[in-house]
Write a protein that holds these residues in place. Structure first.
Motif: not given
Length: 947
Positions: A20-38
């Protein structure tokens, strides 16, 4: 959020276990665009990420601001395009990076370097751990299809995500793929998608970028059409089965420099039988390229051939002239005795391509306004490459880089694409760049991350530095090196001690004090492996602050050293040996000539001179003892250029003169290396980094033995004279050394040097190895049971590892995991052996180029020479005055071919009625042949005897 994968696995013992391999998923990985405030701020790193307002070339297909997102195949095949400064703001998915890493380590390294370049604005997005872009593999879906779907999901997510950025101009993500099916699915899903060719052709302001497109079809496969020339390659799965069952053998393909229709395959594995297989003829070579890993099928014994003695260069312009190739192949087929036949085979498939970018020149097509041209590589072992370019007029006469894309069965030559223009052919800077690239010499400036680990200046020795260190500043230490040497690795001292014995010390720069394991400076030094010495420049292994300053044992400054100190009697017999980290202050930095002058001058009796005389006296005893034990004294003509102080062009060329002091330094370096080798092996029998020189197989000596036997009479230009004692025995190194010593003639004093030069060519390459991975430690040339390299850590990484091992052995430093991992040490040795070999080749290429420059200004000269080797249509000669080797051909274009009779048993070539034998003295006319601007060469023509 956590997801898990479960699968069943069978162990070696046959049991089935659930994993069994655990695979963690996140919501806080940035998109990398400099103008993104989200998104949360992007973590600090080398790259800057994507620009808020994407800059770069304007596209007629997508005039608005956009980012690019390539799939795996596009990144693998079109890396040259992605590296171009014009291409910016590219999203590289984790899915794509992982696939590239598995399929091509060189491309993976190149894309990582691009991502870290702040000017490129490439961003690596971890889509496999983002909650909204991770997908599970569906039932019945292949891994490849799952990854293609994951890429499309990421493109859709980016476009939705970027729409929410509050900006007047919305940024679009363009999907680039050369996979027709993937593109169609993307378009069906509402994704804007183009092939690489479509997008690059839309960059109307950058038409030259089209030349850098890899020549592959929509599916990433080689384009095929027209007449079939080559047999089909067997698929990899069937090759592996065939190798396992013994139908095929696997090996490394080595193309011949002298004959483009011949190659050898060095078989992998331990079996001595059929270690080397000959491949002859275009169809049997079957599109293999130098250094490829290939599968070979052995031919029946009645089809075996002998290595060809014919020199054949591929200089034809017509790429479809297969009939002409078949005529040339017939030249190879000559009758020879059975004992000369060697295992012969044909290439049936490619296991691994080892293609790299190749330097060379464009051979412009004769057809007006043609876009398809042939590229001729600088390395004659590489076939010509067919490329398409609109810049042919601009690139003519330039040194360029081209990459191979594929080699279809219907094409005489492989297809490729233009990568880079290096500069004008013949220009010194350009030619130096070419030889460094061709010999894979890392020569880029040291990065800031590497330089950050250097000591801060002004530097001085601290109390901490003195820990575990002996103060030897009172000793009369001096260094002896070639003129102009700034990277002084070693220094010596010699003094009489109270009991009447002699103390001798070899003091080596303590480079390992400054280069600590595992940091960026250490990794860069390990990658470079060695300093490369060219005629006019030096490519340092370590930054100049260390090589020419803090580690260099310059006179009258305090320096950190690692010392090997012996107590000897006056017969140079070692009574005690000790090793210590030390601090020294050299009293003089001498050249070999200066040291020799001090030794020879009766007027000089200072401490330095007395020390030098003591060293010289002991060195002569040590050398005699080595020779008595069977050490070989071989010969290799080395040349030195005298440069013009303003133009830096060579104005004189002469062979290097060796003095007694050269031998003096060499003897003590050898002794230190042997002493250290024994010490580290005693302490670390499994992990010692040693150096061995394998004994050559008896067949290597055939040419030497035959040449010696054929010299019952040597012909000078005017005299015939008999020779005595010319029997070369090769049973052991000692037998060879003794027979070489006896092989002399008062009437022909240069004969012994010629024999030693030829004996050098029979030798195997000395190599580094890990003691725990090998049983044979013997150094054949030095007749030593154990040996290593300790004395040059400024210019050899192997010596740094040996210093670390020795420091641990004497308690002066602590160990680290990699130092005691024999598998990692074995891998390191493999890289060091490769780097040393390529450095030697680069040095020879630099000498060859400067020799051409010398003869360009010298004009036509007639010089005495000696024949070293005879071929079927040529003789190889050596000009002692210049240490220059060259080939005299007897078949020339547009000239009648003389009658040639080649005798392999008694190496000789009869041209019309004149017989030329090995070691014959001749006179040759020497000029620079610049008719082929890429392969300019020294042209030699026989003047005497006349043929």
């Amino acid at each position: 959020m956590l997801t898990s994968r479960m699968f069943l696995k069978r162990t070696r013992a046959g049991a089935v276990v659930k994993v069994v391999r655990e695979h963690y998923l996140r919501e806080d990985i940035p998109c990398g665009a400099a103008g993104c405030g989200r998104c949360p701020p992007r973590p600090a790193g080398p790259g800057l990420g994507l620009e808020a307002r994407p800059s770069g070339a304007a596209s007629s297909l997508c005039p608005g601001p956009h980012y690019l997102l390539p799939d795996t195949n596009l990144l693998l095949h079109q890396i040259d395009i992605l590296e171009d400064p014009v291409i910016k703001n590219v999203i590289v998915l984790q899915t794509v990076l992982q696939e590239v890493r598995n399929r091509s380590a060189p491309v993976y390294k190149r894309i990582r370097d691009v991502i870290q370049n702040p000017e490129k604005h490439f961003y690596s997005f971890t889509n496999e751990h983002h909650r909204e872009t991770y997908i599970e593999q569906e039932q019945g879906e292949s891994s490849n299809d799952r990854n293609d779907r994951a890429i499309r999901v990421a493109v859709k997510w980016y476009n939705e995500h970027l729409k929410k950025i509050e900006d007047e101009e919305k940024i679009q993500v363009i999907f680039l793929t050369n996979d027709r099916a993937n593109k169609e699915k993307a378009l069906e899903e509402g994704i804007t998608a183009y092939t690489c060719e479509e997008y690059i052709k839309s960059l109307v302001a950058n038409p030259d970028l089209v030349d850098r497109l890899a020549c592959v079809s929509d599916e990433g496969k080689e384009i095929e059409s027209g007449k079939i020339i080559f047999p089909e390659h067997i698929p990899l799965s069937k090759l592996q089965q065939g190798i396992k069952s013994g139908i095929y053998v696997q090996g490394t393909y080595r193309a011949s420099r002298d004959n483009y229709l011949e190659a050898t395959v060095w078989v992998h594995g331990d079996a001595e039988e059929n270690k080397e297989i000959i491949i002859q003829g275009l169809k049997h070579l079957n599109r293999a390229v130098h250094e490829d890993i290939v599968a070979v099928e052995l031919l029946a014994k009645d089809e075996w051939v002998a290595p060809s003695s014919v020199v054949l260069q591929d200089d034809g312009q017509n790429e479809d002239d297969i009939e002409n190739e078949e005529e040339k192949e017939n030249i190879l087929k000559t009758s020879v005795s059975k004992d000369m036949l060697r295992p012969t085979g044909r290439v049936v498939g490619i296991i691994k391509r080892n293609w790299r970018p190749f330097c060379g020149m464009l051979s412009k097509s004769q057809i007006k306004e043609a876009r398809r041209h042939l590229f001729t590589p600088a390395d004659r072992r590489i076939p010509r490459i067919r490329i398409e370019t609109r810049q042919a007029d601009t690139l003519e006469g330039q040194r360029i880089i081209v990459a191979i894309d594929g080699w279809p069965r219907n094409s005489r030559y492989p297809n490729g694409h233009f990568v880079k223009n290096l500069g004008s052919a013949g220009d010194k800077e350009t030619e130096t760049e070419v030889l460094l690239l061709e010999h894979d010499v890392p020569h880029q400036p040291f990065s800031q991350s590497v330089l950050s680990f250097l000591p801060k200046m002004p530097w001085s020795i601290t109390e901490q530095d003195m820990k575990y260190r002996e103060d030897l500043r009172h000793l009369c230490v001096c260094s002896v090196d070639p003129p102009g040497c700034t990277d002084i690795d070693d220094a010596l001292h010699c003094r009489e001690v109270e009991n009447g014995n002699i103390e001798v010390g070899v003091h080596i720069a303590d480079v390992s004090h400054f280069i600590r394991p595992g940091n960026a400076l250490d990794e860069e030094s390990a990658k470079r492996g060695t300093t490369v010495y060219l005629c006019e420049k030096r490519i340092d292994m370590v930054p100049e602050l260390l090589s020419s300053n803090l580690c260099s044992l310059r006179s009258n400054v305090d320096r950190l050293a690692f010392s090997c100190i012996w107590e000897m009697n006056h017969k140079a017999e070692i009574l005690k040996t000790r090793f210590t980290k030390s601090i020294i202050n050299s009293k003089a930095s001498l050249t070999y000539a200066e040291a020799q002058m001090r030794i020879d001058s009766a007027a000089m009796n200072d401490d330095i001179t007395i020390s030098l005389r003591g060293l010289n006296k002991l060195a002569k005893i040590l050398k005699k003892r080595r020779i008595d034990n069977g050490a070989l004294l071989l010969s290799s003509p080395e040349v030195r250029f005298h440069m013009d102080s303003e133009t830096h062009d060579p104005i004189d060329l002469q062979t290097k003169e060796l003095k007694e002091t050269n031998s003096m330094v060499e003897e003590f370096m050898l002794l230190a290396n042997v002493s250290v080798a024994q010490k580290i092996y005693d302490e670390f029998p499994e992990f010692a980094l040693l150096r061995k020189h394998p004994a050559p197989p008896p067949s290597n000596y055939d040419i030497l033995v035959k040449a010696a036997k054929s010299q019952a009479i040597i012909r000078d230009l005017k005299f015939f004279f008999p020779l005595q004692n010319l029997e070369i025995k090769t049973d052991s190194a000692k037998a060879l050394a003794e027979s070489l010593d006896k092989a002399e003639s008062p009437a022909f004093p240069y004969l012994n040097t010629l024999l030693r030069i030829m004996a050098t060519r029979c030798m195997m390459q000395a190599v580094y190895f890990c003691s725990g991975m090998d049983n044979d430690f013997h150094h054949y040339g030095l007749a030593s049971p154990i040996y290593t390299h300790f004395t040059s850590p400024i210019r050899r990484y192997a010596d740094i590892i040996v210093h670390r091992l020795l420091a641990v052995a004497i308690g002066a430093d602590s160990t680290y995991p990699e130092l005691t991992d024999k598998h990692k040490l074995a891998d390191m040795c493999k890289n060091l052996n490769y780097r040393h070999k390529m450095a030697q080749y680069a040095q020879r290429a630099s000498v060859a180029f400067h020799t051409q420059l010398f003869f360009k200004s010298k004009g036509v000269v007639n010089e005495d020479a000696y024949i070293l080797f005879v071929r079927k249509n040529a003789v190889v000669v050596l000009i002692p005055k210049y240490g220059l080797e060259g080939t005299v051909f007897f078949e020339e274009k547009d000239k009648p071919t003389p009658r040639l009779d080649y005798n392999n048993e008694v190496p000789s070539l009869t041209v019309e009625d004149t017989t030329l034998r090995v070691f014959d003295k001749v006179k040759v006319n020497v000029t620079l042949d610049a008719s082929n601007i890429q392969h300019q060469k020294i042209r030699m023509v026989l003047v005497e005897p006349k043929v």
